[in-house]
Design a protein around this motif. Sequence first.
Motif, mmCIF file in Angstrom:
data_model
loop_
_atom_site.group_PDB
_atom_site.id
_atom_site.type_symbol
_atom_site.label_atom_id
_atom_site.label_comp_id
_atom_site.label_asym_id
_atom_site.label_seq_id
_atom_site.Cartn_x
_atom_site.Cartn_y
_atom_site.Cartn_z
ATOM 1 N N ALA A 4 2.474 -5.492 1.447
ATOM 2 C CA ALA A 4 4.200 -5.174 1.998
ATOM 3 C C ALA A 4 4.478 -6.263 2.721
ATOM 4 C CB ALA A 4 4.261 -3.751 2.310
ATOM 5 N N THR A 22 8.331 -3.896 -0.732
ATOM 6 C CA THR A 22 7.059 -3.866 -1.404
ATOM 7 C C THR A 22 7.263 -4.395 -2.886
ATOM 8 O OG1 THR A 22 7.752 -1.647 -1.915
ATOM 9 C CG2 THR A 22 6.300 -1.956 0.078
ATOM 10 N N GLU A 40 0.938 2.968 -6.190
ATOM 11 C CA GLU A 40 0.941 2.443 -4.723
ATOM 12 C C GLU A 40 -0.064 3.144 -3.924
ATOM 13 O OE1 GLU A 40 5.219 1.294 -2.334
ATOM 14 O OE2 GLU A 40 4.522 3.358 -2.029
ATOM 15 N N LEU A 68 -0.007 3.055 1.830
ATOM 16 C CA LEU A 68 1.337 2.152 2.077
ATOM 17 C C LEU A 68 2.391 3.325 2.118
ATOM 18 C CD1 LEU A 68 2.866 0.063 2.052
ATOM 19 C CD2 LEU A 68 2.604 -0.402 -0.416
#
Length: 292
Positions: A138, A270, A276, A280
């Motif tokens: 990110a 992101t 994901e 995160l």
Amino acid sequence: MLQALHCFEAAARHQSYTHAARELSLTQSAVSRQISSLESFLGVQLFQRTRHGVLLTPAGASYARQIAARLDGLERDTLDTMARQGGGGALQLASVPTFATRWLMPRLPGLAEQQPDIIVHIDAYTKPFMFADTEYDAALYAGTPEQLARWPGTRATLLMHEDIVPVASPRLLAQRSSWQPQDLLELTLLQQSTRPGAWRQWFDAMQVDGALARYGARYELFSMLSMAAAQGQGVALLPRMLVETELARGELLIVCDRPLRGKRAYYLITPEAAHEKLALQQFRLWLQGEAA
């Protein structure tokens, strides 16, 4: 094979078998054998032997660039696993530097209390990049909606808008009991070189003629501006959230609390992906809570 790759990467970086051998605590002949074995496996010549040593071939230079990042990633993943005893949760974060040092890092102890398995690695990065070409999970980015639109393949989570206020040292402001926007023209206006029109925009919003607002010492970073202002060199326009510490300590005061809402805002960026990592997701939720 891994040792051969390490030997090649070191030799490519140094352009020398001797220096690579010294770095890896091997003999020069051992490094040479490993690289010869790698060349045989690939069917590609990686180095040219010359009277003065070795030089990378074009194929070798390209290969060196490719494997250097992957070897760094392997080392980083190994250290992360060792640090967390296999618990995972490491995040690679790219961030605009002042936001990371002034806003994010003072809050990271709170993240450690809530999510002890998450560790955040931070690199300074100010411009958009292709996530596929990096190891970053990110990015923390300051920009406008137009800039975000030119960053393809990403998802942006708004964290906060940027409210700019004029700040100065108490010593500089002691000459008046109160300050109006037009009064700031009597002070030295510290400038940010990357935002040359910031003072003019602020004065325009305050309906004050700021025709001379471009004069004053110029600094590139917010941290430089805040230090100059705290030392009494003039008044600076700064995002309030980036000088929270100086305001709390009394090193800086808001000259007149008339903030200007800028076009820029701070975002968590992101890559668009179907899946994901959990760390995160947890980091995003924590970050949104802190920003709120």
